[in-house]
Design an enzyme around this catalytic site. Structure first.
Site, mmCIF file in Angstrom:
data_model
loop_
_atom_site.group_PDB
_atom_site.id
_atom_site.type_symbol
_atom_site.label_atom_id
_atom_site.label_comp_id
_atom_site.label_asym_id
_atom_site.label_seq_id
_atom_site.Cartn_x
_atom_site.Cartn_y
_atom_site.Cartn_z
ATOM 1 N N ASP A 148 4.037 87.572 10.254
ATOM 2 C CA ASP A 148 4.221 87.765 8.880
ATOM 3 C C ASP A 148 3.880 86.403 8.124
ATOM 4 O O ASP A 148 3.949 86.367 6.687
ATOM 5 C CB ASP A 148 5.793 87.623 8.626
ATOM 6 C CG ASP A 148 6.528 89.078 8.526
ATOM 7 O OD1 ASP A 148 5.810 89.818 8.062
ATOM 8 O OD2 ASP A 148 7.498 89.006 9.114
ATOM 9 N N GLN B 7 12.608 91.039 11.097
ATOM 10 C CA GLN B 7 12.775 91.727 9.769
ATOM 11 C C GLN B 7 13.683 91.176 8.924
ATOM 12 O O GLN B 7 14.808 90.759 9.546
ATOM 13 C CB GLN B 7 13.218 93.240 10.185
ATOM 14 C CG GLN B 7 13.431 94.188 8.779
ATOM 15 C CD GLN B 7 12.000 94.429 8.088
ATOM 16 O OE1 GLN B 7 10.924 94.198 8.730
ATOM 17 N NE2 GLN B 7 11.987 94.690 6.702
ATOM 18 N N LYS C 19 7.095 101.293 9.702
ATOM 19 C CA LYS C 19 6.082 100.020 10.306
ATOM 20 C C LYS C 19 6.031 100.639 11.731
ATOM 21 O O LYS C 19 4.514 100.697 12.101
ATOM 22 C CB LYS C 19 6.651 98.907 10.504
ATOM 23 C CG LYS C 19 6.698 97.965 9.002
ATOM 24 C CD LYS C 19 7.389 96.583 9.312
ATOM 25 C CE LYS C 19 7.688 96.087 7.821
ATOM 26 N NZ LYS C 19 8.341 94.704 8.009
HETATM 27 N N1 GUN Z 1 11.600 92.534 4.630
HETATM 28 C C1 GUN Z 1 11.011 92.860 3.542
HETATM 29 N N2 GUN Z 1 9.450 92.861 3.634
HETATM 30 C C2 GUN Z 1 9.170 91.960 4.843
HETATM 31 C C3 GUN Z 1 8.267 91.629 5.550
HETATM 32 O O1 GUN Z 1 7.069 91.604 4.986
HETATM 33 N N3 GUN Z 1 8.342 90.918 6.618
HETATM 34 C C4 GUN Z 1 9.672 91.084 7.405
HETATM 35 N N4 GUN Z 1 9.772 90.306 8.374
HETATM 36 N N5 GUN Z 1 10.801 91.366 6.606
HETATM 37 C C5 GUN Z 1 10.628 91.889 5.306
#
Ligand code: GUN
Length: 283
Positions: free
Chosen positions: A119, A96, A52
């Site tokens: 998110d 996360q 990311k």
């Molecule tokens: N863990 C796996 N996919 C995601 C996501 O799209 N956002 C977040 N915050 N954690 C994740």
């Protein structure tokens, strides 16, 4: 059978975001900002967050990671979120997932301002989704919808079966399909007679996390197959679906890797940009 090429579409989307970010900077002197909070040492999370950050750098989104040891207190974590809530240069805050087991994830997330919940996992954004007034949508499900749109695959009136009821994929995706007039079934680990249900699916989504969970006999001829699984076996990444057998039956299918995965990050970048645009309007 047509491959749903998430890798190419994600590249296209990232290039689009990069142009829009440059334009916003030039016109409004605004650089979109993303704060990523990671707790503990989950190896998969470490890789996802690194990817990311790299993607943000490529499209010139300002991104910072705060990484905490799992011994951090709940209050310290909340203080960090509150700091970013007030920080003007940050448009999106992402915690996360998964957090270490001793944390109540939904409680932590509830401290993120709704306007910075990139998110879409907070109660505000989930409520808007349920009320069919979509605002910020979770990146993986929205990436799947974008992929279907790109290939002009109709959703309205289709039988959609989503396997998995996670906060990150299954639940929000099922509601997004419902909002687009599909007939939606959510299946999960307690579902009985799964094969009977999957055989009804015009669009079948698996977000389970078990290799070869979906076999060819569970798929209707001509179905659209979306594989959200990311499973590592013998240093290889595979999905939930028995790809080689199912591709003979499916009309469209996502490969793993190169299908849904790349769409998630591209959609996250778009979400950060959209939140920065709102910052501009509120200025
Ligand atoms: N863990 C796996 N996919 C995601 C996501 O799209 N956002 C977040 N915050 N954690 C994740």
């Amino acid at each position: 059978m047509v491959l749903l090429d998430g890798k190419s579409l994600a590249k296209e989307k990232r290039e689009e975001v990069k142009k829009k970010v440059e334009d916003l900077k030039e016109r409004e002197k605004i650089v979109p900002g993303l704060a990523i909070i990671r707790v503990g040492n989950d190896p998969a999370s470490e890789i996802y967050v690194r990817n990311k950050l790299k993607a943000c750098e490529e499209v010139k989104i300002h991104a910072i990671e705060k990484h905490f040891d799992e011994s951090i207190s709940e209050q310290e974590l909340i203080d960090c979120i509150e700091y970013f809530n007030k920080e003007e240069t940050i448009d999106g805050i992402l915690v996360q997932s998964p957090l270490p087991k001793n944390f109540d994830e939904q409680k932590i997330i509830s401290h993120i301002l709704g306007s910075k919940d990139v998110d879409g996992f907070g109660i505000d954004n989930l409520g808007h989704l349920l009320a069919n007034q979509e605002q910020v949508l979770a990146a993986t499900p929205l990436g799947i919808i974008h992929l279907l749109e790109k290939y002009e695959i109709p959703i309205a009136s289709k039988n959609v079966v989503v396997i998995g009821r996670s906060k990150i994929v299954g639940r929000p995706l099922a509601i997004m399909f419902l909002n687009r007039d599909a007939t939606v079934t959510i299946a999960h680990s307690k579902t009985k007679n799964l094969k009977e249900i999957t055989l009804q699916a015009d669009i079948l989504v698996s977000a389970v996390g078990r290799p070869n969970f979906i076999t060819q006999d569970m798929v209707k001829e001509g179905a659209v197959c979306i594989d959200v699984g990311i499973n590592r076996i013998n240093n290889q990444v595979v999905g939930d679906m028995d790809f080689n057998a199912i591709k003979e039956k499916a009309s469209f299918i996502t490969p793993v890797p190169g299908g849904v995965g790349p769409m998630t990050i591209a959609t996250l970048l778009e979400n950060v940009y959209q939140l920065a645009l709102k910052r501009k309007k509120e200025k």
